[in-house]
Design a protein around this motif. Structure first.
Motif, PDB file in Angstrom:
ATOM      1  N   ILE A   1     -14.264 -38.828  57.298  1.00  0.00           N
ATOM      2  CA  ILE A   1     -14.935 -39.924  56.591  1.00  0.00           C
ATOM      3  C   ILE A   1     -14.309 -40.117  55.214  1.00  0.00           C
ATOM      4  O   ILE A   1     -14.118 -39.159  54.462  1.00  0.00           O
ATOM      5  N   ALA A   2     -14.008 -41.380  54.880  1.00  0.00           N
ATOM      6  CA  ALA A   2     -13.597 -41.755  53.526  1.00  0.00           C
ATOM      7  C   ALA A   2     -14.434 -42.963  53.149  1.00  0.00           C
ATOM      8  O   ALA A   2     -14.206 -44.056  53.652  1.00  0.00           O
ATOM      9  N   ALA A   3     -15.414 -42.763  52.291  1.00  0.00           N
ATOM     10  CA  ALA A   3     -16.384 -43.821  52.007  1.00  0.00           C
ATOM     11  C   ALA A   3     -16.545 -44.026  50.504  1.00  0.00           C
ATOM     12  O   ALA A   3     -16.417 -43.076  49.728  1.00  0.00           O
ATOM     13  N   PRO A   4     -16.840 -45.244  50.094  1.00  0.00           N
ATOM     14  CA  PRO A   4     -17.045 -45.500  48.661  1.00  0.00           C
ATOM     15  C   PRO A   4     -18.425 -45.106  48.164  1.00  0.00           C
ATOM     16  O   PRO A   4     -18.612 -44.883  46.963  1.00  0.00           O
ATOM     17  N   ARG A   5     -19.406 -45.006  49.062  1.00  0.00           N
ATOM     18  CA  ARG A   5     -20.771 -44.694  48.629  1.00  0.00           C
ATOM     19  C   ARG A   5     -21.544 -44.029  49.755  1.00  0.00           C
ATOM     20  O   ARG A   5     -21.193 -44.132  50.931  1.00  0.00           O
ATOM     21  N   ARG A   6     -22.613 -43.357  49.376  1.00  0.00           N
ATOM     22  CA  ARG A   6     -23.477 -42.678  50.354  1.00  0.00           C
ATOM     23  C   ARG A   6     -24.891 -42.639  49.828  1.00  0.00           C
ATOM     24  O   ARG A   6     -25.127 -42.325  48.655  1.00  0.00           O
ATOM     25  N   THR A   7     -25.840 -42.967  50.698  1.00  0.00           N
ATOM     26  CA  THR A   7     -27.244 -42.833  50.352  1.00  0.00           C
ATOM     27  C   THR A   7     -27.748 -41.501  50.887  1.00  0.00           C
ATOM     28  O   THR A   7     -27.673 -41.236  52.095  1.00  0.00           O
ATOM     29  N   ASP A   8     -28.232 -40.659  49.999  1.00  0.00           N
ATOM     30  CA  ASP A   8     -28.734 -39.343  50.379  1.00  0.00           C
ATOM     31  C   ASP A   8     -30.011 -39.534  51.197  1.00  0.00           C
ATOM     32  O   ASP A   8     -30.990 -40.112  50.707  1.00  0.00           O
TER      33      ASP A   8
ATOM     34  N   LEU B   1     -31.425 -41.828  47.114  1.00  0.00           N
ATOM     35  CA  LEU B   1     -30.530 -42.278  46.048  1.00  0.00           C
ATOM     36  C   LEU B   1     -29.144 -42.581  46.613  1.00  0.00           C
ATOM     37  O   LEU B   1     -28.640 -41.850  47.477  1.00  0.00           O
ATOM     38  N   THR B   2     -28.531 -43.653  46.099  1.00  0.00           N
ATOM     39  CA  THR B   2     -27.185 -44.020  46.526  1.00  0.00           C
ATOM     40  C   THR B   2     -26.182 -43.528  45.493  1.00  0.00           C
ATOM     41  O   THR B   2     -26.308 -43.796  44.295  1.00  0.00           O
ATOM     42  N   HIS B   3     -25.180 -42.813  45.955  1.00  0.00           N
ATOM     43  CA  HIS B   3     -24.146 -42.238  45.094  1.00  0.00           C
ATOM     44  C   HIS B   3     -22.834 -42.966  45.331  1.00  0.00           C
ATOM     45  O   HIS B   3     -22.464 -43.246  46.473  1.00  0.00           O
ATOM     46  N   GLN B   4     -22.117 -43.254  44.245  1.00  0.00           N
ATOM     47  CA  GLN B   4     -20.857 -43.988  44.295  1.00  0.00           C
ATOM     48  C   GLN B   4     -19.711 -43.040  43.964  1.00  0.00           C
ATOM     49  O   GLN B   4     -19.762 -42.323  42.954  1.00  0.00           O
ATOM     50  N   SER B   5     -18.678 -43.025  44.800  1.00  0.00           N
ATOM     51  CA  SER B   5     -17.520 -42.184  44.506  1.00  0.00           C
ATOM     52  C   SER B   5     -16.563 -42.909  43.567  1.00  0.00           C
ATOM     53  O   SER B   5     -16.510 -44.139  43.544  1.00  0.00           O
ATOM     54  N   VAL B   6     -15.815 -42.151  42.785  1.00  0.00           N
ATOM     55  CA  VAL B   6     -14.801 -42.709  41.883  1.00  0.00           C
ATOM     56  C   VAL B   6     -13.502 -41.950  42.084  1.00  0.00           C
ATOM     57  O   VAL B   6     -13.490 -40.812  42.552  1.00  0.00           O
ATOM     58  N   ILE B   7     -12.411 -42.599  41.732  1.00  0.00           N
ATOM     59  CA  ILE B   7     -11.092 -41.971  41.826  1.00  0.00           C
ATOM     60  C   ILE B   7     -10.561 -41.831  40.407  1.00  0.00           C
ATOM     61  O   ILE B   7      -9.913 -42.736  39.869  1.00  0.00           O
ATOM     62  N   GLN B   8     -10.846 -40.707  39.785  1.00  0.00           N
ATOM     63  CA  GLN B   8     -10.485 -40.495  38.386  1.00  0.00           C
ATOM     64  C   GLN B   8     -10.130 -39.037  38.145  1.00  0.00           C
ATOM     65  O   GLN B   8     -10.565 -38.148  38.893  1.00  0.00           O
ATOM     66  N   PRO B   9      -9.346 -38.777  37.109  1.00  0.00           N
ATOM     67  CA  PRO B   9      -9.038 -37.395  36.750  1.00  0.00           C
ATOM     68  C   PRO B   9     -10.254 -36.711  36.134  1.00  0.00           C
ATOM     69  O   PRO B   9     -11.230 -37.366  35.765  1.00  0.00           O
ATOM     70  N   ILE B  10     -10.188 -35.410  36.027  1.00  0.00           N
ATOM     71  CA  ILE B  10     -11.263 -34.628  35.423  1.00  0.00           C
ATOM     72  C   ILE B  10     -10.748 -33.987  34.144  1.00  0.00           C
ATOM     73  O   ILE B  10      -9.656 -33.429  34.111  1.00  0.00           O
ATOM     74  N   GLY B  11     -11.533 -34.087  33.086  1.00  0.00           N
ATOM     75  CA  GLY B  11     -11.199 -33.420  31.831  1.00  0.00           C
ATOM     76  C   GLY B  11     -10.521 -34.313  30.821  1.00  0.00           C
ATOM     77  O   GLY B  11     -10.981 -34.462  29.701  1.00  0.00           O
ATOM     78  N   GLU B  12      -9.413 -34.925  31.201  1.00  0.00           N
ATOM     79  CA  GLU B  12      -8.700 -35.825  30.289  1.00  0.00           C
ATOM     80  C   GLU B  12      -8.072 -36.966  31.073  1.00  0.00           C
ATOM     81  O   GLU B  12      -7.924 -36.888  32.293  1.00  0.00           O
ATOM     82  N   GLY B  13      -7.714 -38.030  30.363  1.00  0.00           N
ATOM     83  CA  GLY B  13      -7.137 -39.198  31.002  1.00  0.00           C
ATOM     84  C   GLY B  13      -5.780 -38.915  31.611  1.00  0.00           C
ATOM     85  O   GLY B  13      -5.173 -37.872  31.379  1.00  0.00           O
ATOM     86  N   TYR B  14      -5.292 -39.880  32.365  1.00  0.00           N
ATOM     87  CA  TYR B  14      -4.078 -39.673  33.142  1.00  0.00           C
ATOM     88  C   TYR B  14      -3.231 -40.938  33.105  1.00  0.00           C
ATOM     89  O   TYR B  14      -3.718 -42.038  33.369  1.00  0.00           O
TER      90      TYR B  14
ATOM     91  N   ASP C   1     -21.316 -37.325  41.694  1.00  0.00           N
ATOM     92  CA  ASP C   1     -21.544 -38.378  42.694  1.00  0.00           C
ATOM     93  C   ASP C   1     -20.433 -38.398  43.738  1.00  0.00           C
ATOM     94  O   ASP C   1     -20.691 -38.589  44.936  1.00  0.00           O
ATOM     95  N   THR C   2     -19.195 -38.204  43.303  1.00  0.00           N
ATOM     96  CA  THR C   2     -18.072 -38.218  44.235  1.00  0.00           C
ATOM     97  C   THR C   2     -18.164 -37.061  45.220  1.00  0.00           C
ATOM     98  O   THR C   2     -17.879 -37.221  46.414  1.00  0.00           O
ATOM     99  N   VAL C   3     -18.587 -35.907  44.733  1.00  0.00           N
ATOM    100  CA  VAL C   3     -18.778 -34.763  45.620  1.00  0.00           C
ATOM    101  C   VAL C   3     -19.900 -35.041  46.622  1.00  0.00           C
ATOM    102  O   VAL C   3     -19.803 -34.681  47.800  1.00  0.00           O
ATOM    103  N   LYS C   4     -20.960 -35.719  46.171  1.00  0.00           N
ATOM    104  CA  LYS C   4     -22.055 -36.072  47.077  1.00  0.00           C
ATOM    105  C   LYS C   4     -21.567 -36.992  48.211  1.00  0.00           C
ATOM    106  O   LYS C   4     -22.040 -36.902  49.345  1.00  0.00           O
ATOM    107  N   VAL C   5     -20.633 -37.887  47.888  1.00  0.00           N
ATOM    108  CA  VAL C   5     -20.142 -38.837  48.882  1.00  0.00           C
ATOM    109  C   VAL C   5     -19.078 -38.215  49.774  1.00  0.00           C
ATOM    110  O   VAL C   5     -19.131 -38.308  51.009  1.00  0.00           O
ATOM    111  N   MET C   6     -18.087 -37.578  49.154  1.00  0.00           N
ATOM    112  CA  MET C   6     -16.881 -37.158  49.869  1.00  0.00           C
ATOM    113  C   MET C   6     -16.804 -35.662  50.142  1.00  0.00           C
ATOM    114  O   MET C   6     -15.840 -35.190  50.745  1.00  0.00           O
TER     115      MET C   6
END
Length: 401
Positions: free
Chosen positions: A143-150, A155-168, A197-202
């Motif tokens: 599964i590769a999904a942009p959102r998931r309702t628990d 609650l609906t959680h939205q995934s994001v594609i971003q770095p962690i800690g500092e920008g990139y 939220d991303t962990v909740k979805v993916m």
């Protein structure tokens, strides 16, 4: 609905319509690439549940299971039918074609169109398994999904594609013009809430819910195996992927494999992940830098780049014992050896460092990448007459007998 001429119109790498005949021919071509190799087993045909069966690695896993090992089973996906203004999604047409592959192979399959995260979809799927098969041998989770309702909290959680800690800052391919162009972009770091939220979805939470639901209905056959698809990728993409929010979700997925393995031991079952290689999918295309990296990888490897179908065929050969299972750290199957080989990464890194807006086509196979994007929607598929009108309003497939 009247048959009409369907063209690849869209915005960037997203197309508005899909081509029914092209999607069908793509699945047929995939079928023809897999050599049947049904082993003699005391239990007969394996019964498979594939979550995410209409696209990418899930589609490849489904076709390889049917064609190579004559599997019966259930595929779950979430697709949209045709409307007055739009064709159905490509996955709708691919599922119709996959059902035809199953029927021609003498395999019994049911395809369920629904939100895999929803309790109602799980119940419908388990009802079909109970009525048609009495249990399953394999659960493949892709599964590769942009959102998931628990289902527990609503609650609906939205995934994001971003770095962690500092920008990139990264090079990437821009698809907003008539032809893909190289540019450099800055990606903001994710907040702690966005990461969660991303962990909740993916992550592995929904995978575990599927396994728990199957256990609760006593639908696991002896020696049951469940496997979830994962990805690691190159050091070139690590800041946005493996070290980013998606990577955090993949780590959670792999941790879930350990939890499920311990839960399945008393039931004579097992759980693992399979790390696949880079591929052109709608999910991967949206990740900054991934399209460029994949094009550079193809530019170096050419025909030696392994397709999802080839990797999924290898996965089934390992799961069924035709090849050695070869798990890493006890729980992880590596199918990405061809991508992460030291020589391959050395050459792709050289191309990454050398590529500019002026020479990008000398280093990256952008023509192949663009064609692969179109093939996701059923366009640029060899053997299809795109000048002929096509009927877009096709019914969801009935269960094959």
């Amino acid at each position: 609905m009247t048959a009409r001429h369907i063209e690849p119109r869209g915005r960037g790498f997203l197309l508005f319509d899909s081509h029914p005949a092209g999607c069908g021919q793509l699945v047929t071509a995939m079928r023809d690439q897999v050599t049947p190799a049904i082993p003699e087993t005391p239990t007969g045909r394996p019964v498979v549940l594939v979550i995410g069966s209409s696209a990418g690695y899930g589609l490849a896993a489904t076709i390889a299971a049917i064609r190579r090992y004559g599997a019966d089973g259930v595929g779950v996906c979430f697709e949209r039918p045709a409307t007055e203004r739009r064709t159905a999604t490509a996955g709708w047409y691919r599922t119709i074609a996959t059902a035809d592959v199953a029927a021609r192979s003498g395999s019994r399959w049911t395809f369920i169109n629904g939100d895999a995260f929803a309790d109602d979809t799980k119940k419908e799927t388990l009802d079909v398994i109970a009525e048609r098969f009495g249990g399953i041998d394999y659960l493949i989770y892709s599964i590769a999904a942009p959102r998931r309702t628990d289902p527990l909290t609503g609650l609906t959680h939205q995934s994001v594609i971003q770095p962690i800690g500092e920008g990139y800052v990264t090079k990437t391919l821009d698809f907003s013009g008539e032809t893909p162009a190289l540019k450099q972009i800055w990606v903001e770091p994710a907040t702690e809430a966005e990461q969660a939220d991303t962990v909740k979805v993916m992550g592995g939470e929904d995978w575990a819910l599927w396994v728990d639901a199957l256990i609760g209905r006593d639908l696991l056959k002896p020696c049951f195996t469940t496997l979830a698809l994962s990805y690691i990728g190159s050091h070139l993409t690590a800041p946005i992927y493996r070290q980013g929010t998606i990577g955090a979700a993949k780590i959670h997925l792999e941790e879930t494999a350990h939890t499920l393995y311990d839960k399945l031991i008393p039931l004579r079952g097992r759980a693992m992940t399979a790390v696949a290689g880079a591929a052109v999918t709608q999910a991967s295309t949206a990740i900054p830098g991934i399209a460029l990296y994949t094009s550079l990888l193809r530019g170096f490897l050419s025909e030696d780049m392994q397709s999802p179908l080839r990797q999924m065929t290898e996965m089934w050969d390992r799961l069924t014992g035709v090849q050695d299972l070869g798990l890493e750290s006890g729980r992880r199957m590596r199918l990405d050896w061809w991508e992460l080989h030291a020589l391959v990464q050395e050459q792709v890194t050289k191309r990454w460092n050398a590529v500019t807006a002026d020479n990008v086509r000398d280093h990256a196979d952008i023509g192949w990448f663009t064609a692969e994007l179109h093939r996701l929607y059923g366009f640029d598929v060899p053997g299809v007459d795109y000048t002929a009108p096509c009927e877009p309003d096709l019914p969801w497939p009935t269960p094959t007998e």
